[in-house]
Motif scaffolding. Structure first.
Motif, PDB file in Angstrom:
ATOM      1  N   GLY A 226       0.791  -1.231   0.000  1.00  0.00           N
ATOM      2  CA  GLY A 226       0.000   0.000   0.000  1.00  0.00           C
ATOM      3  C   GLY A 226       0.817   1.271   0.000  1.00  0.00           C
ATOM      4  N   ALA A 227       2.147   1.169   0.122  1.00  0.00           N
ATOM      5  CA  ALA A 227       2.974   2.376   0.203  1.00  0.00           C
ATOM      6  C   ALA A 227       2.898   3.199  -1.078  1.00  0.00           C
ATOM      7  CB  ALA A 227       4.419   2.008   0.509  1.00  0.00           C
ATOM      8  N   LYS A 228       2.807   2.524  -2.213  1.00  0.00           N
ATOM      9  CA  LYS A 228       2.792   3.277  -3.466  1.00  0.00           C
ATOM     10  C   LYS A 228       1.523   4.113  -3.631  1.00  0.00           C
ATOM     11  CE  LYS A 228       4.086  -0.016  -6.447  1.00  0.00           C
ATOM     12  NZ  LYS A 228       4.479  -0.590  -7.762  1.00  0.00           N
ATOM     13  N   ASP A 229       0.528   3.895  -2.765  1.00  0.00           N
ATOM     14  CA  ASP A 229      -0.672   4.731  -2.800  1.00  0.00           C
ATOM     15  C   ASP A 229      -0.378   6.157  -2.348  1.00  0.00           C
ATOM     16  OD1 ASP A 229      -2.090   2.509  -3.573  1.00  0.00           O
ATOM     17  OD2 ASP A 229      -2.906   2.099  -1.577  1.00  0.00           O
ATOM     18  N   ILE A 230       0.665   6.321  -1.502  1.00  0.00           N
ATOM     19  CA  ILE A 230       0.889   7.638  -0.900  1.00  0.00           C
ATOM     20  C   ILE A 230       2.372   8.036  -0.839  1.00  0.00           C
ATOM     21  CG2 ILE A 230      -1.210   7.962   0.503  1.00  0.00           C
ATOM     22  CD1 ILE A 230       1.928   6.311   1.911  1.00  0.00           C
ATOM     23  N   ALA A 231       3.284   7.210  -1.312  1.00  0.00           N
ATOM     24  CA  ALA A 231       4.710   7.490  -1.086  1.00  0.00           C
ATOM     25  C   ALA A 231       5.516   7.542  -2.373  1.00  0.00           C
ATOM     26  CB  ALA A 231       5.305   6.434  -0.158  1.00  0.00           C
ATOM     27  N   VAL A 232       6.540   8.392  -2.342  1.00  0.00           N
ATOM     28  CA  VAL A 232       7.558   8.414  -3.376  1.00  0.00           C
ATOM     29  C   VAL A 232       8.911   8.408  -2.660  1.00  0.00           C
ATOM     30  CG1 VAL A 232       7.723  10.936  -3.547  1.00  0.00           C
ATOM     31  CG2 VAL A 232       8.277   9.524  -5.528  1.00  0.00           C
ATOM     32  N   GLU A 233       9.889   7.763  -3.268  1.00  0.00           N
ATOM     33  CA  GLU A 233      11.185   7.602  -2.606  1.00  0.00           C
ATOM     34  C   GLU A 233      12.290   8.115  -3.518  1.00  0.00           C
ATOM     35  OE1 GLU A 233      12.254   4.439   0.488  1.00  0.00           O
ATOM     36  OE2 GLU A 233      12.530   3.483  -1.466  1.00  0.00           O
ATOM     37  N   PHE A 234      13.252   8.821  -2.897  1.00  0.00           N
ATOM     38  CA  PHE A 234      14.381   9.387  -3.632  1.00  0.00           C
ATOM     39  C   PHE A 234      15.649   8.613  -3.311  1.00  0.00           C
ATOM     40  CE2 PHE A 234      11.286  12.724  -3.407  1.00  0.00           C
ATOM     41  CZ  PHE A 234      11.359  13.326  -4.650  1.00  0.00           C
ATOM     42  N   THR A 235      16.381   8.233  -4.351  1.00  0.00           N
ATOM     43  CA  THR A 235      17.680   7.588  -4.201  1.00  0.00           C
ATOM     44  C   THR A 235      18.687   8.343  -5.058  1.00  0.00           C
ATOM     45  OG1 THR A 235      17.100   6.027  -5.950  1.00  0.00           O
ATOM     46  CG2 THR A 235      16.773   5.297  -3.677  1.00  0.00           C
ATOM     47  N   SER A 236      19.954   7.984  -4.912  1.00  0.00           N
ATOM     48  CA  SER A 236      21.005   8.757  -5.566  1.00  0.00           C
ATOM     49  C   SER A 236      22.183   7.865  -5.907  1.00  0.00           C
ATOM     50  CB  SER A 236      21.457   9.874  -4.617  1.00  0.00           C
ATOM     51  OG  SER A 236      22.616  10.507  -5.091  1.00  0.00           O
ATOM     52  N   MET A 237      22.880   8.222  -6.968  1.00  0.00           N
ATOM     53  CA  MET A 237      24.129   7.553  -7.334  1.00  0.00           C
ATOM     54  C   MET A 237      25.321   8.150  -6.580  1.00  0.00           C
ATOM     55  SD  MET A 237      22.953   5.522  -9.778  1.00  0.00           S
ATOM     56  CE  MET A 237      24.342   4.997 -10.791  1.00  0.00           C
ATOM     57  N   SER A 238      25.099   9.272  -5.915  1.00  0.00           N
ATOM     58  CA  SER A 238      26.201  10.056  -5.354  1.00  0.00           C
ATOM     59  C   SER A 238      27.049   9.281  -4.372  1.00  0.00           C
ATOM     60  CB  SER A 238      25.650  11.318  -4.682  1.00  0.00           C
ATOM     61  OG  SER A 238      25.034  12.162  -5.616  1.00  0.00           O
ATOM     62  N   LYS A 239      26.421   8.656  -3.391  1.00  0.00           N
ATOM     63  CA  LYS A 239      27.170   7.991  -2.334  1.00  0.00           C
ATOM     64  C   LYS A 239      27.439   6.522  -2.666  1.00  0.00           C
ATOM     65  CE  LYS A 239      26.870  11.827  -0.005  1.00  0.00           C
ATOM     66  NZ  LYS A 239      25.902  12.608  -0.750  1.00  0.00           N
ATOM     67  N   THR A 240      26.477   5.847  -3.276  1.00  0.00           N
ATOM     68  CA  THR A 240      26.627   4.423  -3.570  1.00  0.00           C
ATOM     69  C   THR A 240      27.791   4.160  -4.522  1.00  0.00           C
ATOM     70  OG1 THR A 240      24.238   4.144  -3.292  1.00  0.00           O
ATOM     71  CG2 THR A 240      25.428   2.367  -4.397  1.00  0.00           C
ATOM     72  N   TYR A 241      27.923   5.006  -5.544  1.00  0.00           N
ATOM     73  CA  TYR A 241      28.958   4.803  -6.556  1.00  0.00           C
ATOM     74  C   TYR A 241      29.969   5.955  -6.610  1.00  0.00           C
ATOM     75  CZ  TYR A 241      25.632   1.258  -8.133  1.00  0.00           C
ATOM     76  OH  TYR A 241      24.768   0.183  -8.193  1.00  0.00           O
ATOM     77  N   SER A 242      29.998   6.794  -5.579  1.00  0.00           N
ATOM     78  CA  SER A 242      30.913   7.951  -5.530  1.00  0.00           C
ATOM     79  C   SER A 242      30.768   8.819  -6.777  1.00  0.00           C
ATOM     80  CB  SER A 242      32.363   7.489  -5.369  1.00  0.00           C
ATOM     81  OG  SER A 242      32.532   6.730  -4.187  1.00  0.00           O
ATOM     82  N   MET A 243      29.532   9.086  -7.164  1.00  0.00           N
ATOM     83  CA  MET A 243      29.244   9.872  -8.366  1.00  0.00           C
ATOM     84  C   MET A 243      28.570  11.192  -8.006  1.00  0.00           C
ATOM     85  SD  MET A 243      27.966   6.662 -10.733  1.00  0.00           S
ATOM     86  CE  MET A 243      27.381   7.655 -12.099  1.00  0.00           C
ATOM     87  N   ALA A 244      28.995  11.796  -6.885  1.00  0.00           N
ATOM     88  CA  ALA A 244      28.312  12.990  -6.383  1.00  0.00           C
ATOM     89  C   ALA A 244      28.267  14.117  -7.410  1.00  0.00           C
ATOM     90  CB  ALA A 244      28.989  13.464  -5.092  1.00  0.00           C
ATOM     91  N   GLY A 245      29.376  14.381  -8.074  1.00  0.00           N
ATOM     92  CA  GLY A 245      29.426  15.468  -9.039  1.00  0.00           C
ATOM     93  C   GLY A 245      28.708  15.177 -10.346  1.00  0.00           C
TER      94      GLY A 245
END
Length: 414
Positions: A226-245
């Protein structure tokens, strides 16, 4: 005309700018400053990702405008990541959009869904864009406790009863920047039940999903039924793959929210440079040994930092995730507050940290210390901090110890 613009008036002076100014002045004077203040990865991205970028740049057809919501292959790669990591099925066409890092995505979604005067629930302390993205959009922010647990849940129920107007959105961020706290799937179930019952949107920031040090990986809120009824989630390549820039991130989840973000971004940008997006596909779809290596690297740094600070008399809780330690200001310096303590540490120990007040008023008793230097430099910072502490505790000269109190362990390869 000297009157300040309306939206600028709602923004306080950027706290970190004052420390950055002092840091720049010290370096200009030739001082060796160990910078643990910004969460800026010091390792390069995976080699095969860099090679894919080089290869793609050579294609003459990739230098035009890109796709604002992300090239199809990138959205498919993110969907595959969610499936293998969290067991969550996502439609790349309607439930995923690429962003210019999670910060841009959060700010633009805030702009897309906020009306002036809306009430938004934000943990305090929290990453600045979590509250200021909505403040820029004209909302009012109501602070809630930052720790996942009963206090936060009780605060949510009070907010619904007593806020006027009723809250429209809730921000959560686990693993947390700056506190490094994690949430469980059971806690997410409580949050989702609350939000569905009260018709409150959830914006979850999961940028540190892959930097954890225990046996249990941080969960995604989208794994809750039911989370997709009301939620959106943000992820990033910055920290996982050291691609911050490189500025690549994602929003995933509720179709209505993704559509709103897609529409507003279509007016604001043409997406990241296509070769960067292609290289990001290579990161997500390629071998993941790098992620394991980075996790081990940050854990090693964490252990060196925490044990060293304890030996210096500064008792800092051991973070269970993220690339930060959330350090209570030592009792002797607590009256200074985080800004003055940070400036004193910079001036006397030559170590830069982030003042907790920059993450909200409830962060003022803390500083955030980044695991963004190799272990050799961390040991150097610890020696300087120990000398600083000894000087103020016993009145001895503030000079760094000549011997390494942590032994002769070699510095990490990065």
């Amino acid at each position: 005309m000297t009157e300040e613009f309306h939206r600028i008036r709602r923004l306080p002076p950027y706290v970190f700018a004052e420390v950055n100014k002092a840091k720049a002045a010290a370096r200009a004077a030739g001082e060796d400053i160990i910078d643990l203040g910004m969460g800026n990865p010091d390792s390069p991205p995976p080699q095969h990702v860099i090679e894919k970028l080089r290869e793609t740049i050579g294609n003459p057809r990739v230098h035009g405008y890109s796709v604002s919501r992300g090239i199809p292959g990138l959205r498919k790669a993110q969907a595959a990541y969610y499936q293998r990591r969290f067991g969550v099925d996502l439609d790349p066409e309607s439930e995923i959009i690429a962003t210019l890092g999670s910060k841009e995505g959060l700010a633009n979604l805030a702009s897309a869904i906020t009306s002036p005067g809306d009430t938004i629930l934000v943990p305090n302390p929290s990453y600045p864009i979590h509250q200021f993205g909505f403040i820029i959009a004209g909302a009012s922010v109501r602070s809630i406790p930052a720790e996942p647990g009963e206090a936060m849940l009780e605060a949510l129920h009070r907010a619904v009863r007593h806020s006027v107007p009723k809250p429209t959105a809730l921000i959560i961020n686990f693993p947390s920047n700056p506190t490094a706290m994690q949430a469980t799937e059971e806690f997410y179930k409580e949050i989702v039940a609350f939000a569905r019952r009260e018709n409150v949107w959830i914006l979850s920031d999961l940028a540190y999903a892959e930097i954890y040090f225990g046996d249990t990986p941080p969960p995604s809120i989208l794994a809750v039924p039911g989370a997709k009824d009301i939620a959106v989630e943000f992820t990033s390549m910055s920290k996982t793959y050291s691609m911050a820039g490189w500025r690549i991130g994602f929003a995933a989840g509720n179709k209505h929210l993704i559509q709103a973000l897609t529409r507003i971004k279509s007016y604001l940008d043409y997406g990241a440079f296509t070769p960067v997006q292609v290289a990001a596909v290579a990161a997500l779809n390629g071998p993941q040994d790098y992620v394991d290596d980075m996790r081990a690297l940050y854990k090693d740094r964490r252990d060196v930092l925490i044990s060293g600070l304890h030996a210096a008399g500064w008792h800092v809780p051991t973070p269970e995730s993220s690339m930060f330690a959330w350090a209570p200001i030592p009792e002797k310096f607590a009256h200074l507050g985080s800004m003055e303590f940070s400036k004193m540490l910079l001036k006397e120990a030559k170590v830069a940290v982030a003042p907790g007040i920059g993450f909200g008023e409830h962060g003022d008793g803390f500083v955030r210390i980044g695991l963004v230097e190799n272990t050799q430099r961390l040991r150097q910072a610890i020696r300087s901090i120990k000398a600083f502490m000894n000087h103020h505790n016993a009145g001895t000269p503030a000079s760094a110890a000549s011997s390494d109190p942590l032994g002769s362990k070699p510095h990490d390869k990065h």
